[in-house]
Design a protein around this motif. Structure first.
Motif, PDB file in Angstrom:
ATOM      1  N   PHE A 105     -23.634 -21.136   4.305  1.00 27.37           N
ATOM      2  CA  PHE A 105     -24.986 -21.322   4.815  1.00 27.37           C
ATOM      3  C   PHE A 105     -25.789 -20.059   4.551  1.00 27.37           C
ATOM      4  O   PHE A 105     -25.276 -18.949   4.712  1.00 27.37           O
ATOM      5  CB  PHE A 105     -24.968 -21.561   6.335  1.00 27.37           C
ATOM      6  CG  PHE A 105     -24.264 -22.821   6.749  1.00 27.37           C
ATOM      7  CD1 PHE A 105     -24.980 -23.986   6.993  1.00 27.37           C
ATOM      8  CD2 PHE A 105     -22.890 -22.846   6.902  1.00 27.37           C
ATOM      9  CE1 PHE A 105     -24.332 -25.143   7.384  1.00 27.37           C
ATOM     10  CE2 PHE A 105     -22.232 -24.000   7.290  1.00 27.37           C
ATOM     11  CZ  PHE A 105     -22.959 -25.151   7.535  1.00 27.37           C
ATOM     12  N   ASP A 106     -27.052 -20.228   4.184  1.00 26.38           N
ATOM     13  CA  ASP A 106     -27.957 -19.094   4.062  1.00 26.38           C
ATOM     14  C   ASP A 106     -28.207 -18.546   5.466  1.00 26.38           C
ATOM     15  O   ASP A 106     -28.124 -19.278   6.454  1.00 26.38           O
ATOM     16  CB  ASP A 106     -29.275 -19.546   3.419  1.00 26.38           C
ATOM     17  CG  ASP A 106     -30.187 -18.384   3.129  1.00 26.38           C
ATOM     18  OD1 ASP A 106     -31.079 -18.129   3.969  1.00 26.38           O
ATOM     19  OD2 ASP A 106     -30.000 -17.722   2.095  1.00 26.38           O
ATOM     20  N   GLU A 107     -28.524 -17.254   5.560  1.00 25.60           N
ATOM     21  CA  GLU A 107     -28.707 -16.626   6.869  1.00 25.60           C
ATOM     22  C   GLU A 107     -29.763 -17.322   7.726  1.00 25.60           C
ATOM     23  O   GLU A 107     -29.685 -17.296   8.953  1.00 25.60           O
ATOM     24  CB  GLU A 107     -29.030 -15.141   6.722  1.00 25.60           C
ATOM     25  CG  GLU A 107     -30.352 -14.850   6.071  1.00 25.60           C
ATOM     26  CD  GLU A 107     -30.599 -13.357   5.891  1.00 25.60           C
ATOM     27  OE1 GLU A 107     -29.864 -12.545   6.482  1.00 25.60           O
ATOM     28  OE2 GLU A 107     -31.524 -13.021   5.158  1.00 25.60           O
ATOM     29  N   LYS A 108     -30.732 -17.989   7.107  1.00 23.45           N
ATOM     30  CA  LYS A 108     -31.754 -18.724   7.867  1.00 23.45           C
ATOM     31  C   LYS A 108     -31.179 -19.992   8.496  1.00 23.45           C
ATOM     32  O   LYS A 108     -31.826 -20.615   9.334  1.00 23.45           O
ATOM     33  CB  LYS A 108     -32.930 -19.080   6.962  1.00 23.45           C
ATOM     34  CG  LYS A 108     -33.701 -17.871   6.481  1.00 23.45           C
ATOM     35  CD  LYS A 108     -34.767 -18.266   5.497  1.00 23.45           C
ATOM     36  CE  LYS A 108     -34.524 -17.448   4.253  1.00 23.45           C
ATOM     37  NZ  LYS A 108     -34.786 -18.011   3.010  1.00 23.45           N
ATOM     38  N   GLU A 109     -29.979 -20.379   8.087  1.00 20.36           N
ATOM     39  CA  GLU A 109     -29.344 -21.604   8.579  1.00 20.36           C
ATOM     40  C   GLU A 109     -28.213 -21.314   9.566  1.00 20.36           C
ATOM     41  O   GLU A 109     -27.328 -22.137   9.754  1.00 20.36           O
ATOM     42  CB  GLU A 109     -28.777 -22.397   7.401  1.00 20.36           C
ATOM     43  CG  GLU A 109     -29.795 -22.757   6.356  1.00 20.36           C
ATOM     44  CD  GLU A 109     -29.153 -23.360   5.122  1.00 20.36           C
ATOM     45  OE1 GLU A 109     -29.576 -24.466   4.746  1.00 20.36           O
ATOM     46  OE2 GLU A 109     -28.223 -22.747   4.564  1.00 20.36           O
ATOM     47  N   GLU A 110     -28.260 -20.165  10.222  1.00 20.30           N
ATOM     48  CA  GLU A 110     -27.159 -19.785  11.117  1.00 20.30           C
ATOM     49  C   GLU A 110     -26.925 -20.819  12.213  1.00 20.30           C
ATOM     50  O   GLU A 110     -25.777 -21.133  12.536  1.00 20.30           O
ATOM     51  CB  GLU A 110     -27.415 -18.417  11.738  1.00 20.30           C
ATOM     52  CG  GLU A 110     -26.253 -17.956  12.582  1.00 20.30           C
ATOM     53  CD  GLU A 110     -26.422 -16.562  13.138  1.00 20.30           C
ATOM     54  OE1 GLU A 110     -25.847 -16.314  14.212  1.00 20.30           O
ATOM     55  OE2 GLU A 110     -27.106 -15.726  12.520  1.00 20.30           O
ATOM     56  N   GLN A 111     -27.966 -21.386  12.780  1.00 24.42           N
ATOM     57  CA  GLN A 111     -27.775 -22.392  13.835  1.00 24.42           C
ATOM     58  C   GLN A 111     -27.082 -23.631  13.276  1.00 24.42           C
ATOM     59  O   GLN A 111     -26.199 -24.199  13.917  1.00 24.42           O
ATOM     60  CB  GLN A 111     -29.112 -22.764  14.496  1.00 24.42           C
ATOM     61  CG  GLN A 111     -28.959 -23.708  15.667  1.00 24.42           C
ATOM     62  CD  GLN A 111     -28.048 -23.169  16.766  1.00 24.42           C
ATOM     63  OE1 GLN A 111     -28.062 -21.983  17.083  1.00 24.42           O
ATOM     64  NE2 GLN A 111     -27.229 -24.031  17.342  1.00 24.42           N
ATOM     65  N   ALA A 112     -27.451 -24.061  12.078  1.00 21.24           N
ATOM     66  CA  ALA A 112     -26.792 -25.208  11.446  1.00 21.24           C
ATOM     67  C   ALA A 112     -25.325 -24.893  11.189  1.00 21.24           C
ATOM     68  O   ALA A 112     -24.455 -25.758  11.359  1.00 21.24           O
ATOM     69  CB  ALA A 112     -27.499 -25.576  10.142  1.00 21.24           C
ATOM     70  N   ALA A 113     -25.027 -23.651  10.798  1.00 21.83           N
ATOM     71  CA  ALA A 113     -23.634 -23.241  10.576  1.00 21.83           C
ATOM     72  C   ALA A 113     -22.851 -23.316  11.870  1.00 21.83           C
ATOM     73  O   ALA A 113     -21.719 -23.814  11.907  1.00 21.83           O
ATOM     74  CB  ALA A 113     -23.590 -21.817  10.015  1.00 21.83           C
ATOM     75  N   ARG A 114     -23.443 -22.834  12.955  1.00 23.97           N
ATOM     76  CA  ARG A 114     -22.790 -22.858  14.264  1.00 23.97           C
ATOM     77  C   ARG A 114     -22.507 -24.314  14.686  1.00 23.97           C
ATOM     78  O   ARG A 114     -21.430 -24.628  15.180  1.00 23.97           O
ATOM     79  CB  ARG A 114     -23.670 -22.158  15.292  1.00 23.97           C
ATOM     80  CG  ARG A 114     -23.096 -22.074  16.676  1.00 23.97           C
ATOM     81  CD  ARG A 114     -23.963 -21.211  17.567  1.00 23.97           C
ATOM     82  NE  ARG A 114     -23.983 -19.821  17.159  1.00 23.97           N
ATOM     83  CZ  ARG A 114     -23.018 -18.956  17.397  1.00 23.97           C
ATOM     84  NH1 ARG A 114     -21.952 -19.325  18.055  1.00 23.97           N
ATOM     85  NH2 ARG A 114     -23.116 -17.709  16.989  1.00 23.97           N
ATOM     86  N   GLU A 115     -23.454 -25.191  14.473  1.00 18.50           N
ATOM     87  CA  GLU A 115     -23.259 -26.607  14.831  1.00 18.50           C
ATOM     88  C   GLU A 115     -22.184 -27.244  13.960  1.00 18.50           C
ATOM     89  O   GLU A 115     -21.343 -27.991  14.450  1.00 18.50           O
ATOM     90  CB  GLU A 115     -24.585 -27.363  14.707  1.00 18.50           C
ATOM     91  CG  GLU A 115     -25.598 -26.948  15.762  1.00 18.50           C
ATOM     92  CD  GLU A 115     -26.998 -27.459  15.482  1.00 18.50           C
ATOM     93  OE1 GLU A 115     -27.188 -28.300  14.569  1.00 18.50           O
ATOM     94  OE2 GLU A 115     -27.930 -27.008  16.201  1.00 18.50           O
ATOM     95  N   TRP A 116     -22.208 -26.968  12.665  1.00 18.19           N
ATOM     96  CA  TRP A 116     -21.211 -27.558  11.757  1.00 18.19           C
ATOM     97  C   TRP A 116     -19.804 -27.092  12.086  1.00 18.19           C
ATOM     98  O   TRP A 116     -18.879 -27.893  12.167  1.00 18.19           O
ATOM     99  CB  TRP A 116     -21.560 -27.225  10.310  1.00 18.19           C
ATOM    100  CG  TRP A 116     -20.540 -27.737   9.352  1.00 18.19           C
ATOM    101  CD1 TRP A 116     -20.452 -29.006   8.851  1.00 18.19           C
ATOM    102  CD2 TRP A 116     -19.447 -26.996   8.786  1.00 18.19           C
ATOM    103  NE1 TRP A 116     -19.357 -29.109   8.013  1.00 18.19           N
ATOM    104  CE2 TRP A 116     -18.733 -27.890   7.955  1.00 18.19           C
ATOM    105  CE3 TRP A 116     -19.003 -25.693   8.903  1.00 18.19           C
ATOM    106  CZ2 TRP A 116     -17.602 -27.496   7.248  1.00 18.19           C
ATOM    107  CZ3 TRP A 116     -17.876 -25.300   8.199  1.00 18.19           C
ATOM    108  CH2 TRP A 116     -17.191 -26.204   7.379  1.00 18.19           C
TER     109      TRP A 116
END
Length: 120
Positions: A105-116
């Motif tokens: 995940f790109d750093e701007k997608e940290e919340q999406a990474a946490r959810e995934w």
């Protein structure tokens, strides 16, 4: 400090922040914490956040490979968050060393990474 660890409360998720260049001493800190969590919970999930990360010194790279082989089946999901092209490539390069499902995940997608990484 190049490595910071945080176990998420009441979960099998370990957040790992890395920066700078990792050396063998960083693995002396990292490995026992990961192994305690694996011993307690079985398979775990890892959220690896790379900030101003420059890779590994030779001894640390060897320790990383040995660690990955030892825990080949112990990590369920690995979300890698970064901002460099080579970090994205690294997500693909480490697949032969683990059975974990890996996603970059790109750093701007940290919340999406946490959810995934925490999804059942």
């Amino acid at each position: 400090m190049p490595v910071s660890l945080k176990q998420e409360p009441d979960s099998k998720l370990l957040s790992v922040d890395v920066s700078g260049k990792l050396d063998k001493g960083d693995y002396d800190k990292l490995a026992p914490e990961v192994e305690k969590l694996i011993e307690k919970n079985g398979k775990i999930d890892i959220l690896l956040k790379m900030h101003d990360f420059h890779g590994w010194r030779m001894g640390a790279l060897w320790r990383d490979i040995k660690f990955d082989m030892k825990h080949y089946s112990d990590i369920r999901r690995l979300a890698m968050v970064g901002d460099k092209t080579w970090e994205k490539w690294m997500a693909t390069a480490c697949r032969p060393f683990t059975k974990a499902e890996i996603k970059y995940f790109d750093e701007k997608e940290e919340q999406a990474a946490r959810e995934w990484v925490g999804a059942a």
